[in-house]
Design an enzyme around this catalytic site. Structure first.
Site, PDB file in Angstrom:
ATOM      1  N   LYS A  73      23.522  10.825 -37.449  1.00 38.71           N
ATOM      2  CA  LYS A  73      23.100   9.895 -36.403  1.00 38.71           C
ATOM      3  C   LYS A  73      24.084   8.724 -36.250  1.00 38.71           C
ATOM      4  O   LYS A  73      24.918   8.478 -37.132  1.00 38.71           O
ATOM      5  CB  LYS A  73      21.692   9.387 -36.730  1.00 38.71           C
ATOM      6  CG  LYS A  73      20.613  10.476 -36.607  1.00 38.71           C
ATOM      7  CD  LYS A  73      19.212   9.906 -36.847  1.00 38.71           C
ATOM      8  CE  LYS A  73      18.136  10.967 -36.648  1.00 38.71           C
ATOM      9  NZ  LYS A  73      16.770  10.399 -36.858  1.00 38.71           N
ATOM     10  N   TYR A  91      14.434  14.549 -27.770  1.00 38.04           N
ATOM     11  CA  TYR A  91      13.256  14.058 -28.503  1.00 38.04           C
ATOM     12  C   TYR A  91      11.988  14.110 -27.645  1.00 38.04           C
ATOM     13  O   TYR A  91      11.022  13.398 -27.952  1.00 38.04           O
ATOM     14  CB  TYR A  91      13.507  12.644 -29.008  1.00 38.04           C
ATOM     15  CG  TYR A  91      14.330  12.584 -30.284  1.00 38.04           C
ATOM     16  CD1 TYR A  91      13.862  13.151 -31.470  1.00 38.04           C
ATOM     17  CD2 TYR A  91      15.555  11.937 -30.319  1.00 38.04           C
ATOM     18  CE1 TYR A  91      14.595  13.094 -32.648  1.00 38.04           C
ATOM     19  CE2 TYR A  91      16.301  11.870 -31.504  1.00 38.04           C
ATOM     20  CZ  TYR A  91      15.805  12.454 -32.664  1.00 38.04           C
ATOM     21  OH  TYR A  91      16.534  12.388 -33.834  1.00 38.04           O
ATOM     22  N   PHE A 122       7.389   4.862 -30.897  1.00 27.33           N
ATOM     23  CA  PHE A 122       8.794   4.592 -31.209  1.00 27.33           C
ATOM     24  C   PHE A 122       9.767   5.337 -30.293  1.00 27.33           C
ATOM     25  O   PHE A 122      10.982   5.221 -30.465  1.00 27.33           O
ATOM     26  CB  PHE A 122       9.093   4.934 -32.674  1.00 27.33           C
ATOM     27  CG  PHE A 122       8.782   6.364 -33.082  1.00 27.33           C
ATOM     28  CD1 PHE A 122       9.654   7.394 -32.784  1.00 27.33           C
ATOM     29  CD2 PHE A 122       7.609   6.663 -33.763  1.00 27.33           C
ATOM     30  CE1 PHE A 122       9.385   8.702 -33.156  1.00 27.33           C
ATOM     31  CE2 PHE A 122       7.326   7.971 -34.146  1.00 27.33           C
ATOM     32  CZ  PHE A 122       8.211   8.998 -33.837  1.00 27.33           C
ATOM     33  N   ARG A 168      15.977  19.904 -44.779  1.00 27.49           N
ATOM     34  CA  ARG A 168      14.946  18.849 -44.811  1.00 27.49           C
ATOM     35  C   ARG A 168      14.830  18.251 -46.221  1.00 27.49           C
ATOM     36  O   ARG A 168      14.631  17.049 -46.369  1.00 27.49           O
ATOM     37  CB  ARG A 168      13.596  19.412 -44.359  1.00 27.49           C
ATOM     38  CG  ARG A 168      13.574  19.960 -42.925  1.00 27.49           C
ATOM     39  CD  ARG A 168      13.501  18.923 -41.857  1.00 27.49           C
ATOM     40  NE  ARG A 168      12.345  18.066 -41.938  1.00 27.49           N
ATOM     41  CZ  ARG A 168      12.052  17.143 -41.027  1.00 27.49           C
ATOM     42  NH1 ARG A 168      12.829  16.974 -39.957  1.00 27.49           N
ATOM     43  NH2 ARG A 168      11.011  16.375 -41.169  1.00 27.49           N
ATOM     44  N   THR A 174      11.391  10.868 -43.773  1.00 25.79           N
ATOM     45  CA  THR A 174      11.782  10.091 -42.592  1.00 25.79           C
ATOM     46  C   THR A 174      12.019   8.621 -42.943  1.00 25.79           C
ATOM     47  O   THR A 174      13.001   8.018 -42.504  1.00 25.79           O
ATOM     48  CB  THR A 174      10.664  10.178 -41.527  1.00 25.79           C
ATOM     49  OG1 THR A 174      10.346  11.552 -41.317  1.00 25.79           O
ATOM     50  CG2 THR A 174      11.100   9.539 -40.221  1.00 25.79           C
ATOM     51  N   ARG A 217      18.810  10.338 -46.993  1.00 27.05           N
ATOM     52  CA  ARG A 217      18.168   9.157 -46.399  1.00 27.05           C
ATOM     53  C   ARG A 217      17.955   8.051 -47.429  1.00 27.05           C
ATOM     54  O   ARG A 217      18.100   6.868 -47.109  1.00 27.05           O
ATOM     55  CB  ARG A 217      16.869   9.569 -45.712  1.00 27.05           C
ATOM     56  CG  ARG A 217      17.142  10.234 -44.344  1.00 27.05           C
ATOM     57  CD  ARG A 217      15.940  10.910 -43.792  1.00 27.05           C
ATOM     58  NE  ARG A 217      16.075  11.229 -42.363  1.00 27.05           N
ATOM     59  CZ  ARG A 217      15.205  11.965 -41.695  1.00 27.05           C
ATOM     60  NH1 ARG A 217      14.142  12.482 -42.309  1.00 27.05           N
ATOM     61  NH2 ARG A 217      15.384  12.199 -40.403  1.00 27.05           N
ATOM     62  N   HIS A 224      19.434  13.859 -38.741  1.00 30.52           N
ATOM     63  CA  HIS A 224      18.357  14.677 -38.167  1.00 30.52           C
ATOM     64  C   HIS A 224      18.509  16.105 -38.671  1.00 30.52           C
ATOM     65  O   HIS A 224      19.627  16.589 -38.828  1.00 30.52           O
ATOM     66  CB  HIS A 224      18.460  14.690 -36.625  1.00 30.52           C
ATOM     67  CG  HIS A 224      17.589  15.742 -35.990  1.00 30.52           C
ATOM     68  ND1 HIS A 224      16.279  15.493 -35.642  1.00 30.52           N
ATOM     69  CD2 HIS A 224      17.818  17.050 -35.678  1.00 30.52           C
ATOM     70  CE1 HIS A 224      15.749  16.623 -35.152  1.00 30.52           C
ATOM     71  NE2 HIS A 224      16.667  17.575 -35.159  1.00 30.52           N
TER      72      HIS A 224
END
Ligand code: IDP
Ligand code: MG
Length: 142
Positions: free
Chosen positions: A11, A51, A59, A87, A93, A104, A117
């Protein structure tokens, strides 16, 4: 267990921080193959379409703005159970809830600016891969 393809995006926050290469290395080190990769600066409309599943979430607007704040690096990765494994490597998230050692946990700045993502299901991958890559941009590898 099956060979799967998944859509990953480094991202804009991670590209801006200069950690795109380190993030991509995590996937390569896990044995996932890069079949496609490019740098793109998404338009608002393209981010909104990507999205669209989140269009009713509070959001959504902010997410679409964030995803267009600078270039990002979408990729198609392939491997055994690629969707679930990506994942796991990404982490939760919210970076505050992401397990130690996940991308993350290490690189995300916030629940929104969370570095990466990854498609969440085979159905999502089947939508997201052709949304960002044409067939000639994807290089099958053995
Ligand atoms: P995921 O990326 O872990 O699958 P989703 O729930 O699909 O998470 O949300 C998509 C993206 O929207 C997240 O990666 C993050 O950038 C952003 N997002 C999710 N939840 C929130 C939130 O509560 N506040 C702000 N942004 C959020
Ligand atoms: Mg998701």
């Amino acid at each position: 267990m099956a060979i799967e393809r998944t859509l990953v995006i480094v991202k804009p926050d991670a590209v801006a921080k200069g950690v795109a290469g380190r993030i991509i290395s995590r996937f390569e080190e896990a044995g996932l193959k890069i079949l496609a990769a490019k740098m793109v600066h998404l338009t608002k409309a393209r981010a909104a379409g990507f999205y669209a599943v989140h269009k009713d979430r509070p959001f959504y607007e902010s997410l679409c703005t964030f995803m267009t704040q600078g270039p990002c690096v979408p990729m198609v990765l392939e491997g055994e159970d690629a969707i679930g494994r990506v994942r796991e490597i990404m982490g939760a998230t919210d970076p505050a809830k992401a397990a130690p050692g996940t991308i993350r946990r290490e690189y995300a700045s916030s629940i929104e600016a969370n570095a990466v993502h990854g498609s969440d299901s085979p159905e999502s991958a089947a939508f997201e891969i052709p949304y960002l890559f044409s067939t000639p941009e994807i290089f099958p590898r053995s």
